[in-house]
Structure formats: structure tokens, C-alpha cells
Design a protein around this motif. Structure first.
Motif, PDB file in Angstrom:
ATOM      1  N   ILE A   1      44.101  -6.105 -76.162  1.00 35.88           N
ATOM      2  CA  ILE A   1      44.766  -5.591 -74.972  1.00 35.88           C
ATOM      3  C   ILE A   1      44.935  -4.085 -75.075  1.00 35.88           C
ATOM      4  N   ALA A   2      44.981  -3.487 -73.917  1.00 36.37           N
ATOM      5  CA  ALA A   2      45.229  -2.048 -73.859  1.00 36.37           C
ATOM      6  C   ALA A   2      46.718  -1.780 -73.977  1.00 36.37           C
ATOM      7  N   CYS A   3      47.060  -0.528 -74.138  1.00 33.72           N
ATOM      8  CA  CYS A   3      48.455  -0.147 -74.324  1.00 33.72           C
ATOM      9  C   CYS A   3      49.272  -0.489 -73.083  1.00 33.72           C
ATOM     10  N   THR A   4      50.343  -1.255 -73.271  1.00 33.42           N
ATOM     11  CA  THR A   4      51.203  -1.649 -72.162  1.00 33.42           C
ATOM     12  C   THR A   4      52.087  -0.487 -71.750  1.00 33.42           C
ATOM     13  N   ILE A   5      52.088  -0.203 -70.463  1.00 26.48           N
ATOM     14  CA  ILE A   5      52.951   0.852 -69.954  1.00 26.48           C
ATOM     15  C   ILE A   5      54.149   0.192 -69.296  1.00 26.48           C
ATOM     16  N   ALA A   6      55.325   0.338 -69.892  1.00 28.35           N
ATOM     17  CA  ALA A   6      56.531  -0.281 -69.353  1.00 28.35           C
ATOM     18  C   ALA A   6      57.150   0.628 -68.301  1.00 28.35           C
ATOM     19  N   ALA A   7      58.250   0.165 -67.739  1.00 28.66           N
ATOM     20  CA  ALA A   7      58.914   0.915 -66.671  1.00 28.66           C
ATOM     21  C   ALA A   7      59.494   2.211 -67.203  1.00 28.66           C
ATOM     22  N   ALA A   8      59.827   3.097 -66.289  1.00 27.87           N
ATOM     23  CA  ALA A   8      60.385   4.394 -66.653  1.00 27.87           C
ATOM     24  C   ALA A   8      61.620   4.221 -67.502  1.00 27.87           C
ATOM     25  N   LEU A   9      61.745   5.146 -68.495  1.00 30.65           N
ATOM     26  CA  LEU A   9      62.883   5.193 -69.392  1.00 30.65           C
ATOM     27  C   LEU A   9      62.949   4.023 -70.346  1.00 30.65           C
ATOM     28  N   THR A  10      61.922   3.192 -70.424  1.00 31.88           N
ATOM     29  CA  THR A  10      61.885   2.185 -71.476  1.00 31.88           C
ATOM     30  C   THR A  10      60.791   2.593 -72.437  1.00 31.88           C
ATOM     31  N   CYS A  11      59.886   1.696 -72.769  1.00 30.10           N
ATOM     32  CA  CYS A  11      58.867   2.009 -73.777  1.00 30.10           C
ATOM     33  C   CYS A  11      57.635   2.608 -73.103  1.00 30.10           C
ATOM     34  N   ALA A  12      57.699   3.856 -72.709  1.00 28.57           N
ATOM     35  CA  ALA A  12      56.589   4.557 -72.077  1.00 28.57           C
ATOM     36  C   ALA A  12      55.860   5.387 -73.117  1.00 28.57           C
TER      37      ALA A  12
ATOM     38  N   ARG B   1      52.619  -4.574 -80.971  1.00 29.57           N
ATOM     39  CA  ARG B   1      52.929  -3.775 -79.780  1.00 29.57           C
ATOM     40  C   ARG B   1      54.333  -4.154 -79.306  1.00 29.57           C
ATOM     41  N   LEU B   2      55.199  -3.173 -79.231  1.00 26.31           N
ATOM     42  CA  LEU B   2      56.610  -3.396 -78.906  1.00 26.31           C
ATOM     43  C   LEU B   2      56.945  -2.752 -77.575  1.00 26.31           C
ATOM     44  N   THR B   3      57.540  -3.529 -76.670  1.00 30.97           N
ATOM     45  CA  THR B   3      58.012  -2.976 -75.395  1.00 30.97           C
ATOM     46  C   THR B   3      59.433  -3.439 -75.157  1.00 30.97           C
ATOM     47  N   ILE B   4      60.193  -2.607 -74.452  1.00 36.68           N
ATOM     48  CA  ILE B   4      61.544  -2.965 -74.031  1.00 36.68           C
ATOM     49  C   ILE B   4      61.439  -3.477 -72.597  1.00 36.68           C
ATOM     50  N   GLU B   5      61.616  -4.782 -72.440  1.00 38.47           N
ATOM     51  CA  GLU B   5      61.462  -5.426 -71.130  1.00 38.47           C
ATOM     52  C   GLU B   5      62.701  -5.279 -70.265  1.00 38.47           C
ATOM     53  N   ALA B   6      63.869  -5.191 -70.862  1.00 35.97           N
ATOM     54  CA  ALA B   6      65.119  -5.035 -70.120  1.00 35.97           C
ATOM     55  C   ALA B   6      66.118  -4.338 -71.045  1.00 35.97           C
ATOM     56  N   PRO B   7      66.990  -3.498 -70.479  1.00 35.85           N
ATOM     57  CA  PRO B   7      67.094  -3.207 -69.050  1.00 35.85           C
ATOM     58  C   PRO B   7      65.972  -2.287 -68.574  1.00 35.85           C
ATOM     59  N   ASP B   8      65.631  -2.448 -67.333  1.00 34.08           N
ATOM     60  CA  ASP B   8      64.619  -1.623 -66.684  1.00 34.08           C
ATOM     61  C   ASP B   8      65.349  -0.645 -65.773  1.00 34.08           C
ATOM     62  N   ALA B   9      65.274   0.635 -66.124  1.00 28.72           N
ATOM     63  CA  ALA B   9      65.990   1.643 -65.341  1.00 28.72           C
ATOM     64  C   ALA B   9      65.541   1.662 -63.886  1.00 28.72           C
ATOM     65  N   GLY B  10      64.357   1.122 -63.601  1.00 33.93           N
ATOM     66  CA  GLY B  10      63.888   1.060 -62.232  1.00 33.93           C
ATOM     67  C   GLY B  10      64.590   0.006 -61.395  1.00 33.93           C
ATOM     68  N   HIS B  11      65.383  -0.870 -62.051  1.00 35.98           N
ATOM     69  CA  HIS B  11      66.079  -1.921 -61.327  1.00 35.98           C
ATOM     70  C   HIS B  11      67.466  -1.507 -60.862  1.00 35.98           C
TER      71      HIS B  11
END
Length: 409
Positions: free
Chosen positions: A12-23, A40-50
Motif C-alpha cells: 500500500i501507498a502512504c496513507t494520508i490521514a485528516a488534517a492535524l492527525t498523522c499527515a 504504518r501508523l495513523t491516528i484515526e480519531a480524533p479527526d480535527a476535521g470533524h
């Protein structure tokens, strides 16, 4: 011992998460963090876009997604002699010879291979599927029992590096910082340090109880506590649509977990000074009320609003093996990152995920209709002027409370 093999054909390619999380801009905190990692580590929540960039200090969840796109299997090992039998699990990240030996994974049954191999050559990420860990709830048979023992609260010893923060109170007694709440000597798999169900996880915050300070609230060294041990649950996905396996780890944010500690003295003898405050081991500061308070509730709102909203900045990374209880600012740049972990001798398995949030204390935006109005537990009363008094305000009323928390416009 069980083995579950996943389809490792996809990358998989690099996952781009929502703003202010794991970008990707967050990954760039360390120049060498741009290299390819097996996790590959991403912060799924909280999402500052919500929401409009603001949340409250309790009640939200930190949710991590941990993907291993090239992993080849999941394994399980019985460990403790409990009923049901205790267990540990792992995702096999690499297996160069294609034969799952893994005799270096089990603790009790170490040396027994999973398959008939020439010897272990695998790398793995340890985890244990866990429904819910929290303070005061015994966790006797899931996770790494050696790590779980490290989550027991250290008793106070002057001058020692402790996994539990302590402070002197006005009476001159050394007491534990009340929040976030931990289980004392109970084996609950919850507290400051590496998590027993995800031992390689490091959650770093240079704020509040995560900071290391002495009983006088002085900070002698740039060291923080690993907050990974506050993870409540871990779930697994054997095979994902994008290839490999994945884990989801989450924790509900409770009072005191990611918020500044402030000492207040509301009984001051100096003319023209309404109260004294010492915030995050800084200097003692003198304040006047914004407006003369009519009751204790207004006092609490006034003194809390003086340092709320506040910013939190979390950095999350996964290392090989068991993560440290303490992280030192090795390069003395005032930040705690994967670079510091590498300089401490740890092999970093994942990218570095970062979360920035603007946080408001619940008290500041809550209207109490009936019942108690209470300060945040991280607001601690202490005699700061030497007169032997601190003017502590107890929660008003008794029993439960009816409250309104209006959504900020």
C-alpha cells in the motif's frame, strides 16, 4: 501455539490521514523518518476535521490504526497458567526463510519452534487482543505478564524516577497526583508505561502527569512517561483489503490524562493579589479575578479560564520489543520524538504520527443546573506563599448534577 497466515501480496501507498492527525508534514519531524517502515501508523480519531478545532479535556477517544502491509502471519502463544489460559499474540513482519520458527517469541515456552526450521529469523510486532483494560479491573490472563507487572504504581521514593507522579500537599504530606487514575498495586494492565497488550507502543506528551517532576513540582530533567499503558482495547484484522494485517488500538481520554497541572493558592495575604498559580512547574504567578466572583463556582470558572483552552501535542510511534517507561530528550531540542527513542537504543518500526488539538476544560463551557461544580482534577490546591493555607474549594452541593454543555458556535 497457533498460526494464522495472511495474504501478503499487496503493498500500500502512504496513507494520508485528516488534517492535524498523522499527515506527511507530521512525519517530517525527523528527517530519517521518511524511510520505509514495516509498520504504518495513523491516528484515526480524533479527526480535527470533524469539529471546529476544539474539544474538551475528557470523553473523547484516541484511536490508532496499525497496518503491517508486508506481514506474513499472526501467531499466538499460551503463557500464564490461568483459567482461561493466558496468551500473547504477534504479527510476523518478516520471515526470510519462509519457515515460522519464532522460538524467540514465547516467554514461558521459549525455545520451542512453531514449525520445523533451522532457527529463528523472523521479526514480529507483539500484541494481544483485548476487549477492555481500565484501572481497578483485574486483568490476569491477557497480554504480556512481564509488562503488566511494570504498570503497577511505583511507591514514592524521594529522588527516584517513578512511573507515578507525586506532589507535596499543603499539610506537608507527599501524595499521588490524583488523575489520571491508576490501579495502585492491582494487576490491571493500565497505567504509566508500555502497554501489556501492545508493548511496543510509545505515546509521548510533554504535558501534565506525563512530565517527570519531583514532589516539589520542580523539573530537574527533561524526561516524560510513556502514556501507551492507558490503551483500553486492541483488536485485530488478519487480512486487509490493501494487503497485510492490521491492529486497532484505542483509549478513552479520562481526566488528567492530557492536560496541564496547575497548583493554586486562593488564600493569599498580599494586598492586590487574589490568588497565586504555578502552572506546569513554572514560576509562581500572582493574579486578580477578572470580575469579583459572587460564589465559589464563579471562582472556579475564573481561575480555570486563565489557562484554558490549551494545546496538546501528541507523538505516537511503535518500537521493536518492549517500549520504555520513560523517554528522555536525548538531543536536548525540547521535543520528544522518534529520534530520541533511536538515540536511546530502540529500533523504530513505524512512522511517527502526530496529533495537535486545542482543548477546553469541561468546566469552562459547562453550566451546572443542580448538584456539584468541580474543578478539573489537574487543578491542585497548594500553599504557595508560606502562610499555611491554600483556600481550597470543595465541590459545591452533593450527589449527582444536572448540567448543560453547549456546543461552541
Amino acid at each position: 501455539m497457533g498460526i494464522f497466515k495472511a495474504d501478503a501480496s499487496a503493498r500500500i501507498a502512504c496513507t494520508i490521514a485528516a488534517a492535524l492527525t498523522c499527515a506527511p508534514t507530521s512525519w517530517a519531524d525527523d528527517r530519517d523518518d521518511q524511510q520505509r517502515h514495516p509498520v504504518r501508523l495513523t491516528i484515526e480519531a480524533p479527526d480535527a476535521g470533524h469539529f471546529k478545532g476544539l474539544t474538551t479535556n475528557t470523553g473523547w477517544s484516541l484511536v490508532l490504526r496499525i497496518e503491517t502491509p508486508d506481514s506474513v502471519a499472526m501467531v499466538e502463544s499460551p503463557e500464564e497458567l490461568t483459567q482461561p489460559v493466558g496468551r500473547r499474540e504477534a504479527i510476523v513482519l518478516t520471515d526470510p526463510d519462509g519457515c515460522l520458527d519464532l522460538r524467540h517469541f514465547p516467554i514461558i515456552n521459549a525455545g520451542i519452534p512453531y514449525e520445523d526450521c533451522n532457527g529463528p529469523d523472523e521479526t514480529f510486532l507483539e500484541f494481544t487482543t483485548e476487549r477492555f483494560d481500565t484501572f481497578d479491573l483485574a486483568d490476569s490472563n491477557t497480554g504480556n505478564f512481564q509488562v503488566r507487572e511494570r504498570l503497577i504504581d511505583d511507591a514514592f521514593v524521594a529522588g527516584s524516577l517513578l512511573n507515578k507522579p507525586y506532589l507535596l500537599n499543603t499539610a506537608g504530606n507527599v501524595v499521588a497526583v490524583p488523575r489520571p487514575q491508576t490501579g495502585g498495586t492491582l494487576l490491571d494492565g493500565y497505567g504509566f508505561g508500555p502497554d501489556d497488550d501492545l508493548p511496543g507502543l510509545v505515546v509521548m506528551s510533554n504535558l501534565g502527569a506525563a512530565r517527570v517532576f519531583d514532589e516539589n513540582f520542580d523539573r530537574a530533567t527533561l524526561v516524560i512517561r510513556n502514556m501507551g499503558g492507558f490503551i483500553n482495547g486492541v483488536s485485530q484484522e488478519l487480512s486487509t483489503r490493501r494487503g497485510g494485517s492490521a491492529l486497532v488500538a484505542s483509549t478513552q481520554i479520562v481526566a488528567g490524562m492530557f492536560e496541564p497541572i496547575a497548583q493554586f493558592d486562593l488564600d493569599v495575604d498580599t494586598d492586590g493579589v487574589d490568588y497565586l498559580r504555578r502552572l506546569e512547574s513554572g514560576q509562581v504567578e500572582a493574579f486578580q479575578f477578572i470580575a469579583p466572583p459572587a460564589n465559589p463556582d464563579e471562582v472556579l470558572r475564573d481561575i480555570t479560564s486563565a489557562y484554558s483552552p490549551f494545546k496538546i501535542d501528541l507523538t505516537v510511534v511503535i518500537v521493536e520489543g518492549i517500549a520504555p517507561t520513560f523517554i528522555e530528550d536525548m538531543n536536548r531540542d525540547g521535543r520528544f520524538t522518534a529520534t530520541d527513542l533511536k538515540k536511546m537504543g530502540y529500533r523504530v518500526l513505524s512512522n511517527q504520527a502526530r496529533l495537535k488539538l486545542l482543548v477546553e476544560f469541561d468546566l469552562a463551557i459547562t453550566e451546572t443546573i443542580t448538584g456539584r461544580t468541580c474543578p478539573p482534577p489537574s487543578l491542585i490546591y497548594r500553599d504557595l506563599d508560606g502562610n499555611g493555607r491554600d483556600g481550597a474549594i470543595s465541590c459545591s452541593g452533593s450527589g449527582g448534577a444536572a448540567r448543560i454543555k453547549r456546543r461552541p458556535l
